[in-house]
Design a protein around this motif. Sequence first.
Motif, mmCIF file in Angstrom:
data_model
loop_
_atom_site.group_PDB
_atom_site.id
_atom_site.type_symbol
_atom_site.label_atom_id
_atom_site.label_comp_id
_atom_site.label_asym_id
_atom_site.label_seq_id
_atom_site.Cartn_x
_atom_site.Cartn_y
_atom_site.Cartn_z
ATOM 1 N N LYS A 1 -7.264 -7.968 -9.888
ATOM 2 C CA LYS A 1 -6.679 -6.656 -9.582
ATOM 3 C C LYS A 1 -7.643 -5.706 -8.877
ATOM 4 O O LYS A 1 -8.848 -5.688 -9.152
ATOM 5 N N TYR A 2 -7.056 -4.881 -8.027
ATOM 6 C CA TYR A 2 -7.788 -3.781 -7.396
ATOM 7 C C TYR A 2 -7.685 -2.564 -8.304
ATOM 8 O O TYR A 2 -6.582 -2.108 -8.612
ATOM 9 N N GLY A 3 -8.836 -2.051 -8.735
ATOM 10 C CA GLY A 3 -8.805 -0.849 -9.564
ATOM 11 C C GLY A 3 -9.540 0.309 -8.922
ATOM 12 O O GLY A 3 -9.093 1.446 -8.971
ATOM 13 N N ILE B 1 4.062 -1.897 -14.766
ATOM 14 C CA ILE B 1 3.352 -0.655 -14.460
ATOM 15 C C ILE B 1 1.966 -0.694 -15.091
ATOM 16 O O ILE B 1 1.841 -0.864 -16.304
ATOM 17 N N GLY B 2 0.941 -0.553 -14.249
ATOM 18 C CA GLY B 2 -0.446 -0.632 -14.715
ATOM 19 C C GLY B 2 -0.969 0.685 -15.239
ATOM 20 O O GLY B 2 -1.951 1.221 -14.759
ATOM 21 N N GLY B 3 -0.276 1.228 -16.221
ATOM 22 C CA GLY B 3 -0.693 2.497 -16.844
ATOM 23 C C GLY B 3 -0.088 3.684 -16.135
ATOM 24 O O GLY B 3 0.166 3.660 -14.932
ATOM 25 N N TYR C 1 -3.044 -4.296 -16.978
ATOM 26 C CA TYR C 1 -3.596 -4.325 -15.617
ATOM 27 C C TYR C 1 -5.065 -4.724 -15.580
ATOM 28 O O TYR C 1 -5.488 -5.443 -14.686
ATOM 29 N N TYR D 1 2.741 -6.522 -10.787
ATOM 30 C CA TYR D 1 2.740 -5.060 -10.794
ATOM 31 C C TYR D 1 3.180 -4.574 -9.412
ATOM 32 O O TYR D 1 3.302 -5.362 -8.464
ATOM 33 N N GLY E 1 -4.928 3.371 -28.891
ATOM 34 C CA GLY E 1 -5.026 3.843 -27.507
ATOM 35 C C GLY E 1 -5.125 5.361 -27.425
ATOM 36 O O GLY E 1 -5.891 5.896 -26.620
ATOM 37 N N ARG F 1 -7.950 1.795 -19.760
ATOM 38 C CA ARG F 1 -7.471 3.157 -20.017
ATOM 39 C C ARG F 1 -6.466 3.192 -21.162
ATOM 40 O O ARG F 1 -6.219 4.231 -21.740
ATOM 41 N N CYS F 2 -5.809 2.059 -21.440
ATOM 42 C CA CYS F 2 -4.846 2.051 -22.544
ATOM 43 C C CYS F 2 -5.563 2.101 -23.887
ATOM 44 O O CYS F 2 -4.968 2.468 -24.889
ATOM 45 N N GLY F 3 -6.834 1.685 -23.909
ATOM 46 C CA GLY F 3 -7.576 1.698 -25.166
ATOM 47 C C GLY F 3 -7.394 0.423 -25.966
ATOM 48 O O GLY F 3 -7.099 0.457 -27.156
ATOM 49 N N THR F 4 -7.601 -0.722 -25.315
ATOM 50 C CA THR F 4 -7.439 -1.995 -26.034
ATOM 51 C C THR F 4 -8.763 -2.511 -26.595
ATOM 52 O O THR F 4 -8.828 -3.632 -27.095
ATOM 53 N N GLN G 1 -1.958 -3.907 -23.387
ATOM 54 C CA GLN G 1 -0.911 -2.873 -23.395
ATOM 55 C C GLN G 1 -0.285 -2.902 -22.000
ATOM 56 O O GLN G 1 0.632 -3.680 -21.770
ATOM 57 N N CYS G 2 -0.809 -2.096 -21.053
ATOM 58 C CA CYS G 2 -0.222 -2.211 -19.701
ATOM 59 C C CYS G 2 -0.635 -3.528 -19.051
ATOM 60 O O CYS G 2 0.067 -4.049 -18.208
ATOM 61 N N PHE H 1 0.412 7.272 -18.324
ATOM 62 C CA PHE H 1 -0.071 8.388 -19.137
ATOM 63 C C PHE H 1 0.493 9.727 -18.646
ATOM 64 O O PHE H 1 -0.071 10.776 -18.887
ATOM 65 N N LEU I 1 -5.547 2.468 -14.486
ATOM 66 C CA LEU I 1 -6.301 1.460 -13.733
ATOM 67 C C LEU I 1 -5.580 1.013 -12.468
ATOM 68 O O LEU I 1 -6.207 0.743 -11.454
ATOM 69 N N GLU I 2 -4.266 0.922 -12.518
ATOM 70 C CA GLU I 2 -3.555 0.553 -11.283
ATOM 71 C C GLU I 2 -3.370 1.818 -10.444
ATOM 72 O O GLU I 2 -2.661 2.739 -10.853
ATOM 73 N N PRO I 3 -4.000 1.867 -9.267
ATOM 74 C CA PRO I 3 -3.848 3.069 -8.449
ATOM 75 C C PRO I 3 -2.385 3.275 -8.052
ATOM 76 O O PRO I 3 -1.607 2.317 -7.974
ATOM 77 N N LEU J 1 5.177 0.961 -19.763
ATOM 78 C CA LEU J 1 3.943 1.398 -19.110
ATOM 79 C C LEU J 1 2.749 0.917 -19.911
ATOM 80 O O LEU J 1 1.643 1.356 -19.704
ATOM 81 N N GLY J 2 3.032 0.036 -20.885
ATOM 82 C CA GLY J 2 1.973 -0.442 -21.770
ATOM 83 C C GLY J 2 2.261 -0.097 -23.218
ATOM 84 O O GLY J 2 1.529 -0.484 -24.106
ATOM 85 N N HIS K 1 -5.317 11.567 -15.120
ATOM 86 C CA HIS K 1 -4.735 10.429 -15.833
ATOM 87 C C HIS K 1 -5.572 9.169 -15.619
ATOM 88 O O HIS K 1 -5.831 8.427 -16.546
ATOM 89 N N ALA K 2 -5.951 8.956 -14.359
ATOM 90 C CA ALA K 2 -6.783 7.812 -13.979
ATOM 91 C C ALA K 2 -6.344 6.482 -14.571
ATOM 92 O O ALA K 2 -7.130 5.794 -15.220
#
Lengths: 166, 742
Positions: free
Chosen positions: A44-46, B395-397, A107, B207, B652, A141-144, A104-105, B399, B347-349, B64-65, B344-345
Amino acid sequence: MGSEQNNFQKIDFTVNGKPVSLMVEPNKPLLWVLRDELNLKGTKYGCGLSTCGACTLHLDGQAVRSCVLPVSACQGKEITTVEGLSEDGEHPVQKAWVEAEVPQCGYCQSGQIMQATALLMTNPEPDNATVNQYMSQVLCRCGTYPRIKKAIGLASELIKEKGTSL
Amino acid sequence: MSLNRREFLKASLSVSSGSLLSFSVITSASEEPGSEADAELSPYPFLSIDDKGRVTYFTTRSDLGQGSITGICLIIADELGVEPDDITVDFKSPQERHWVGTGGSSGTYSVYRYHRPRIAAVRQLLINAAAKLWQVSSSQCEVSNGYVCKNGTEEKVSYGQLVALAKMLELPDEKAVEVFEPDKFRWIGKSRRLNHIASIVTGEAKYGIDIELPEMLFASIERCPYPRGSIRSFDLKAAKASPGVVEVTELKGSGWEGQAQYRPTGIAVIAKSAWQAQQAREKLSVEWKCPQSDLINDASIDRYYSQKLKQAGVVVHQKGDYIRELSLAEHKLDAVYKTPYWNHAPLEPMNATAVVNDSRCEVWSGCHLQTILQTELMELLGFESEQVIIHTPLIGGSFGRRLYRDYAIEAVLLAQKIKKPIQVLFNRLDESKHGQYMPAAHIQMTSGIRKNEKNTPFANSLHVRAVQASNESQRTPETLKDGKDPYLQFDPLRIPYEFENLHYEQCYTHEMPVPTGYWRGTYGNNYCFAFESWIDELAIHLKQDRLDYRLSLLENDKELYPKVSDDAEQLDKKLAKRVIKRAAELADWRGNKSAGQGRGIAWCWSFFYSYAAAVADVSVSSKKEITVNKITIVIDCGIAVNPNMIKAQLEGGVIWALSAMQTQVHFEAGKVVNNSFADYPVLNYSQCPPIEVDIISSQRPASGVGEIGNMPIFAAVCNAIYDAIGVRVRELPLKDFRIKAT
């Protein structure tokens, strides 16, 4: 508009055990080569800046950030992506990730899994400090994180049970 | 769709529950019985059963997770009488009676509370069909694993076999049908893994960024860094000559004033690959203009907020006579709590892929307000709803970020212009600099201290003045009602401390040129931080135990506030006290502490009807390094639909708050300074503390989960820091402290 073939170069490497030969822009990051040219979209691109670790894969067995790795640096190398870990999701780290219900998500998880696998390949029973240092390079970011911690412990057990290294 | 957009938004965005969109209201108003295809029974657009007995859930909610779709399948399985494995999850584009959108932590609980009677009506319809078939009374039939069974016999008939007959019968009124009582649940309450977990660990999960269409092009957009700015000059030559570039074009923004959905003006570089577009964009030369008044920086924002605090705000609640009470006080305590703009940032832009021709528009994006996006695109293109097709990949996050539609509208505008499929992809700098940020706040708390007849000091007044702006009122001040912000005014009212004299004011920061938006928990975060820190300060001043003092202020069972809306559930202080006591017990609140160790407690009740209390246990070194020894968090979310996923959401949320405590969006010369995770440092693996989650089991209807784990953490940690070393932190992020690796 822009020229079509700008300094394309032939690159040969191995991806998930298969030899690949490509004509590509040599400065194109490996991440985009995998995604665009080889349709391997699990990586993945982050951030594109090596700050999040979502693009982590293995280059000759080492965990690297593919978003800043020019494909020219991969000549003759062996690359493993999350798709190449196992045929069926039965790699001990993948199994541990499911067992601990990490995502969670989801990604960042291919990056997390590849980072954890690289660690366990060289150190099947890492201590807390080593895991901290290693896993802090891949953000979630989901906090896993609590479940990643659990999954690494489980994967370590699975590897021990199997009696072979990864 | 005959409503215009403004009317539609007004109709859809219920403000009754305050902080976020009230999806329950929307869905109950918009999903009525309707037509269905021949081979299937689909009295509601979200559910169909075909003549093979296959059940499909057409998701009205997005994952969304949070795992909500997995949880929703448990609810459907139980109420319909099938196995979760028998349910196929599919997505269909919004339609007039099929409202699609996710927010306000409502995904699972809204289905539990508001869709279950409809699922029960479908079950009853199948029972009625079987009863007709057997010529018996419906009361002699019951459902089991996809069959209707005749009581006291071996006879049964599958749902699939009943579809044709059921279609000829009238759908029972959902209000007349009884849903199952919790003691009948087979699936709800038992942990179940995320439906799509296998696809994630193998890298197969798709995604928005993974969408591929024939002849697709990619856009990277250089956007104006100033919301009220414009283009001064540009030179596109070098970018146009860059490899793979197909087009470089100006993309007009939405403008700032009057726009609920802000989208900056930009220059789009369109190329054959995302990477080529990004490379070429670096060769752009663009100069932007910014109005002198908008050249904000961190210090000027702080000054602006501080000045606002000196002005009287609009009164959103009052009780007793605060002024008189203060005049009787021996002395007055006050403090200002500050929170910054946060991003929010995910991970998936942000990204979206669009195809547009003269009669049809298709969009693939992670936007989870699909119906609103569709409505905006209908207005933009002059299309009817069936001409605008919305797809939702994984959906990669989000928030809260993907409630906004800027990236999707950009993709549609470019696809329309270029007449090819276009994917717009933010890079990490775009993600940092073009967010819809959590609004900053300054909240001033004031209480008068008196002495009672026994000469014991007590506080009997609280004055709160909060400086903040909601996304809506910021750019569309006409949404204010009697000068009050309907999106903000109820948040302090969810904090039910018993002071005889209360005075709550709000000052709105409309003038601030920073795009703001909903953010996991939004205003619940600021208010919980300010109130729960303040109660701690009062307890310490009054020399009372901080836990006991809190509980004493919740003794009275009478309602402090009127209901915020007719269908809103009222706070039950007994449940509040229960989560607080449980958290204290689990965290060994009165246990021994070593030097430099402290504990802090905080709790909240949220607009989605859940209760949570957290205890932070920290150690602070002489170098002001914080080790978070443990976070204990307890939730009462009614019936716990999928417990292990609730636990994940709370973990989370805790990590979300700890991240925010060490980072903020910075401004300089009118622009966002942050670039990436390097200068917006979020919590990493090594900093993550042990987190103990406890779910109090309850028979109350399910309530929301996704945004509550973070709310009490800010105050719990700051209260713990005070307990550890006697330093009161009133400003976030933590300035002098650093969260250490555990």
